[in-house]
Design an enzyme around this catalytic site. Structure first.
Site, PDB file in Angstrom:
ATOM      1  N   ARG A  56       0.678  -1.150  -0.002  1.00 32.42           N
ATOM      2  CA  ARG A  56       0.031   0.041   0.064  1.00 32.42           C
ATOM      3  C   ARG A  56       1.086   1.336   0.137  1.00 32.42           C
ATOM      4  NH1 ARG A  56      -3.916  -0.093   4.902  1.00 32.42           N
ATOM      5  NH2 ARG A  56      -2.193  -1.141   5.699  1.00 32.42           N
TER       6      ARG A  56
ATOM      7  N   LEU B  12       1.335   3.332  -2.119  1.00 31.23           N
ATOM      8  CA  LEU B  12       0.573   4.563  -2.933  1.00 31.23           C
ATOM      9  C   LEU B  12      -0.241   5.257  -1.584  1.00 31.23           C
ATOM     10  CD1 LEU B  12      -0.196   6.431  -5.098  1.00 31.23           C
ATOM     11  CD2 LEU B  12      -2.038   4.853  -5.865  1.00 31.23           C
TER      12      LEU B  12
ATOM     13  N   ILE C 214     -28.039   3.923  15.329  1.00 27.62           N
ATOM     14  CA  ILE C 214     -27.831   2.787  14.322  1.00 27.62           C
ATOM     15  C   ILE C 214     -26.915   1.651  14.706  1.00 27.62           C
ATOM     16  CG2 ILE C 214     -27.417   2.324  11.742  1.00 27.62           C
ATOM     17  CD1 ILE C 214     -29.826   4.108  12.406  1.00 27.62           C
TER      18      ILE C 214
ATOM     19  N   GLU D 155     -20.843  -1.407  19.856  1.00 25.52           N
ATOM     20  CA  GLU D 155     -19.872  -2.123  18.804  1.00 25.52           C
ATOM     21  C   GLU D 155     -18.362  -1.858  19.029  1.00 25.52           C
ATOM     22  OE1 GLU D 155     -21.637  -1.890  14.752  1.00 25.52           O
ATOM     23  OE2 GLU D 155     -23.546  -1.547  15.643  1.00 25.52           O
TER      24      GLU D 155
ATOM     25  N   ARG E 295      -8.180   5.023   0.070  1.00 25.48           N
ATOM     26  CA  ARG E 295      -8.785   3.823   1.004  1.00 25.48           C
ATOM     27  C   ARG E 295      -8.799   2.644   0.313  1.00 25.48           C
ATOM     28  NH1 ARG E 295     -12.464   5.926   4.722  1.00 25.48           N
ATOM     29  NH2 ARG E 295     -13.613   4.024   5.019  1.00 25.48           N
ATOM     30  N   CYS E 296      -8.427   1.710   1.137  1.00 24.61           N
ATOM     31  CA  CYS E 296      -8.414   0.264   0.542  1.00 24.61           C
ATOM     32  C   CYS E 296      -9.324  -0.493   1.643  1.00 24.61           C
ATOM     33  CB  CYS E 296      -6.922  -0.252   0.654  1.00 24.61           C
ATOM     34  SG  CYS E 296      -5.826   0.636  -0.401  1.00 24.61           S
TER      35      CYS E 296
ATOM     36  N   GLU F  25     -26.242  -2.841  -3.359  1.00 30.57           N
ATOM     37  CA  GLU F  25     -25.102  -2.858  -4.500  1.00 30.57           C
ATOM     38  C   GLU F  25     -24.810  -4.282  -4.735  1.00 30.57           C
ATOM     39  OE1 GLU F  25     -22.132  -1.192  -1.129  1.00 30.57           O
ATOM     40  OE2 GLU F  25     -21.066  -2.962  -1.821  1.00 30.57           O
TER      41      GLU F  25
ATOM     42  N   HIS G 286     -22.182  11.657   8.046  1.00 30.97           N
ATOM     43  CA  HIS G 286     -20.891  11.859   7.391  1.00 30.97           C
ATOM     44  C   HIS G 286     -20.289  13.030   7.258  1.00 30.97           C
ATOM     45  CE1 HIS G 286     -23.384   8.485   5.839  1.00 30.97           C
ATOM     46  NE2 HIS G 286     -22.383   7.953   5.808  1.00 30.97           N
TER      47      HIS G 286
HETATM   48  N1  GLN Z   1     -24.410  -1.046  12.952  1.00 29.64           N
HETATM   49  C1  GLN Z   1     -23.535  -0.388  12.038  1.00 29.64           C
HETATM   50  C2  GLN Z   1     -22.995   0.872  12.565  1.00 29.64           C
HETATM   51  O1  GLN Z   1     -23.634   1.363  13.401  1.00 29.64           O
HETATM   52  C3  GLN Z   1     -24.280  -0.121  10.830  1.00 29.64           C
HETATM   53  C4  GLN Z   1     -23.033   0.403   9.889  1.00 29.64           C
HETATM   54  C5  GLN Z   1     -23.444   0.575   8.231  1.00 29.64           C
HETATM   55  O2  GLN Z   1     -24.524   0.842   8.086  1.00 29.64           O
HETATM   56  N2  GLN Z   1     -22.513   0.748   7.553  1.00 29.64           N
HETATM   57  O3  GLN Z   1     -21.798   0.924  12.586  1.00 29.64           O
HETATM   58 ZN    ZN Z   2     -25.241   2.796   7.446  1.00 34.52          ZN
END
Ligand code: GLN
Ligand code: ZN
Length: 774
Positions: A19, A21, A441, A494, A525-526, A615, A704
């Site tokens: 990696r 680069l 989430i 998590e 990004r890889c 996707e 984001h």
């Molecule tokens: N539960 C995951 C998180 O909160 C969902 C991540 C995602 O949707 N890419 O990180």
């Molecule tokens: Zn998400």
């Protein structure tokens, strides 16, 4: 003319075996190295890649396949398609202007966003979407393609420059501030392509690989007409042989148009679409070149050399061995660089694999066998057969119990017995949530200290016990924090997961992990996808301890958190010895057991994330129904055995649902959360029109972005949602996990979100109580 079959590679990974680069780019962005050093390192990488391919005996070696960020961005720069917002860039170096388009640029004097980024066909590579303005003009604006050809020439390596073709380039782009279709720009684009080809010819190139991957899509008449006019225009440089390159699928009815194009050769992907060979042999003229992609550029499995040689011989039988090229199916950009770097992989598994460097050898051997006879490379074929046989026979690969279980899945399995309308009432009684319940989430900031903790654990400086104790303390802190902020449905955070797929893969049989199997995702990004080599089985519970622990700390509900079967499949290198649907179903069964164990442990809300469901959609519409059938079935298989009172959530990180809304509904999840804050809730219309009755958590703010969403902003969005959806249907949550954010960002954002829910509940729904629903 020589009758010799030639060998070719369509593109080589740019990132380097270590990696390099990525490291060079990031060092440059942090101003640790200067532009000259970055360019030198890039040049060194290119030289290594060319040398590797030359040493392997490849005849057609690509140049201009390298990119400092993305080859579609390079094409925009080459053609002078630079949107006005980057005009400021005249004051900075061309290199910094290029990166500004790739990643945006924020300084005291400028604040511009990057070009939009999206997935490159159905791969996990992302390209920067060309943006066309009103009265868009094109002009040859970069010498990169010629310079890199000359750079290789100076090393005595004659290359075949790669150029993204004009029609695919336009089809991949978007018109801004005008309703014109990008294809309307074709006429003004062609002269620039002619100029590029002329310059390449003057520099000494004879072949140019002109990539037109859009030829494997369902194309309308306008696109087909565009192909004819574009390639008639390019024929103005007759000294250059154009190899029209297609990959990722079959040509189908587009082939009739292709046959009429004045190009010297055609490349087809026989790894992805072997079924198209017969049509191509019938229709493609014998006096033109044919390049057959028989070594898969997108997976990591050893080629079946005898099967590939069979294809080569079939072509030779039909058209002779002249004007034939044996090639990689597509660019090797999508496979990891070099298997030799894997020192910890199980030796048997390793003998089944080929990364980009090994694929070069496969192409060379096949070409030699075609030219000089299989006997001249007998030992390579023998070894290949032994490796494939070992894979076929290996007990590592197969678990009869898993296969048996899959066979015995009853047709009706994977259906919740009670319809949603009834489940909702049962759940409302059982869960006692307020209207507009608030949640997140799943993940919370993976701060530097959590990452350090994990690093210490991995390199053995702290014990498993200490690692877990520390993570438990963080989890407990997070539970208290969520209670304090006033969230209704809590998560454990998590913290124990580096990655949402890796975490599960590591605990399932049939998965292997490489040390260095990196593949470029975008820019620097890889990703390092796990390898699914065998039948998938859950060894023991994977998440129950964390969820149960978190639930034990609070009287509020804690949501269990799983990654769905389709996403685990989609973000891995998948075995090619059985249909993907079958591998997906095996993962689903493993998750099914986990779901039931969570339920048994007292977890009453379980979220199964499927951010990758969309996707996985095939490129051709004709294949959508089959894909959507097995992928949604896999989801249901993992989720549907719970009791009526257990609430199943799912989460998706995008907002394009209109074309797959039926499939989304067929998941039969009780609650779905997804991204929508950036599209101003517009997509909710899709759900309303579909008469979607299950519950919905439209992401109220964009995780984001580092900015803090205000209470007013979110009450505004929430009211908008309530204008379209039933109040009993709506959840309040951010649009994705919070893992990549800092606490300084998360804290005010969630406090505002909970406040927004409180305000809207108070002024919109004063009379509503629990359980009072239509
Ligand atoms: N539960 C995951 C998180 O909160 C969902 C991540 C995602 O949707 N890419 O990180
Ligand atoms: Zn998400």
């Amino acid at each position: 003319m020589s009758n010799k079959v030639q060998s070719a590679v369509l593109g080589f990974p740019r990132i380097g075996a270590n990696r390099q680069l990525k490291k060079a780019l990031e060092a440059y962005w942090k101003k640790e190295i200067d532009a000259e050093t970055l360019q030198e390192q890039a040049k060194d990488l290119r030289a290594r890649n060319w040398r590797l391919q030359a040493d392997a005996g490849i005849d057609h070696i690509p140049s201009n396949d390298f990119s400092l960020y993305d080859h579609v961005l390079d094409t925009s720069v080459l053609l002078g398609a630079i949107p006005a917002r980057y005009q400021f860039a005249k004051q900075i170096s061309p290199l910094d202007a290029y990166f500004a388009m790739g990643r945006g640029r924020q300084s005291d004097t400028t604040d511009v966003v990057a070009l939009e980024m999206t997935k490159w066909f159905d791969t996990n590579y992302h390209y920067l979407v060309p943006e066309f303005e009103k009265d868009q003009q094109f002009a040859l604006s970069s010498a990169k393609i010629v310079d890199e050809f000359l750079e290789a020439k100076a090393l005595k390596i004659h290359t075949r420059p790669v150029l993204l073709g004009p029609v695919s380039y336009l089809l991949l782009g978007k018109s801004k501030d005008s309703n014109d279709k990008p294809l309307a720009l074709l006429a003004s684009l062609i002269p620039v392509y002619v100029e590029i080809l002329t310059r390449l010819k003057d520099a000494g190139a004879d072949w140019v690989q002109i990539d037109e991957p859009c030829l494997v899509l369902d194309l309308d008449q306008d696109a087909l007409v565009a192909y004819r006019s574009a390639y008639n225009g390019l024929a103005m440089v007759p000294e250059i042989h154009l190899l029209l390159t297609t990959y990722f699928g079959w040509l189908g009815s587009n082939l009739e148009t292709i046959v009429a194009l004045p190009v010297a050769g055609l490349h087809i992907d026989l790894a992805r679409a072997p079924g198209q060979l017969d049509d191509v042999l019938t229709l493609w003229p014998k006096d033109r070149w044919l390049s057959i992609g028989v070594v898969d550029g997108r997976n990591i499995w050893k080629n079946d050399l005898d099967a590939s040689l069979g294809l080569v011989e079939k072509v030779i039988a039909a058209r002779g061995s002249q004007r034939l090229i044996v090639a990689s199916s597509c660019s090797l950009l999508h496979s990891p660089v070099d298997l030799a770097a894997e020192t910890k992989l199980d030796a048997e598994l390793k003998s089944w694999l080929a990364f980009a460097a090994q694929k070069l050898g496969e192409i060379a051997i096949l070409t030699q066998a075609a030219n000089d006879g299989r006997a001249t490379v007998q030992s390579a074929f023998d070894q290949n057969q032994r490796d494939l046989a070992s894979r076929r026979r290996s007990e590592k690969r197969s678990k009869p119990a898993v296969q048996q279980r899959l066979r015995s899945v009853a047709a009706g399995e994977g259906t919740r017995p009670t319809p949603f309308a009834q489940r909702r009432l049962i759940q409302q009684k059982a869960l006692q949530l307020p209207v507009l319940p608030t949640t997140t989430i799943g993940s919370f900031p993976q701060t530097a200290d959590i990452r350090a903790l994990r690093a210490h654990f991995k390199n053995g400086t702290i014990s498993a016990h200490d690692y877990e104790t520390s993570l438990r303390a963080r989890t407990a802190e997070l539970i208290r924090w969520q209670e304090k902020v006033g969230l209704d449905v809590l998560v454990h955070g998590e913290y124990e997961r580096t990655d949402m797929v890796e975490y599960f893969g590591e605990q399932l049989s049939g998965f292997a992990f490489t040390q260095n199997g990196w593949v470029q995702s975008y820019g620097s990004r890889c990703v390092k996808p796990p390898i699914i080599f065998g039948d998938v089985e859950r060894r023991s519970a994977m998440t129950v301890e964390w969820s149960a622990y978190a639930q034990s700390l609070t009287t509020r509900l804690v949501k269990g958190m799983l990654t769905g079967p389709v996403t685990i499949l989609q973000w891995s290198f998948v075995r090619d010895d059985q249909p993907r649907s079958q591998t997906c179903a095996q993962i689903a069964l493993a998750l099914h057991d986990e779901v039931l164990d969570l339920e048994k442990a007292g977890i009453r809300i379980i979220q199964i994330d499927e951010p990758a469901l969309r996707e996985g959609l095939p490129l051709r519409a004709s294949e959508w129904p089959a894909y959507l059938a097995w992928s949604t079935k896999a989801f249901r298989l993992s989720a549907a055995s719970v009791q009526d009172a257990t609430q199943i959530h799912t989460h998706m990180c995008y907002a394009e649902f209109s074309d797959i809304i039926d499939a989304i509904a067929s998941l039969d999840a009780d609650v779905i959360s997804f991204e929508t804050s950036r599209s101003d809730m517009e997509l909710l219309d899709t759900f309303a029109q579909h008469a979607y009755t299950a519950e919905i958590g439209p992401g109220l703010y964009d995780i984001h972005s580092p900015r803090t969403p205000s209470v007013e902003e979110m009450t505004g969005l929430l009211r908008k949602a309530l204008g379209v959806l039933n109040a009993n249907q709506v959840w309040v949550n951010p649009d994705c996990g919070l893992k990549t954010r800092s606490w300084a960002e998360v804290e005010p954002a969630l406090i505002n979100m909970v406040e927004a829910a409180r305000q809207v509940r108070a002024d919109w729904l004063p009379e509503r109580q629990f359980g009072r629903c239509p």
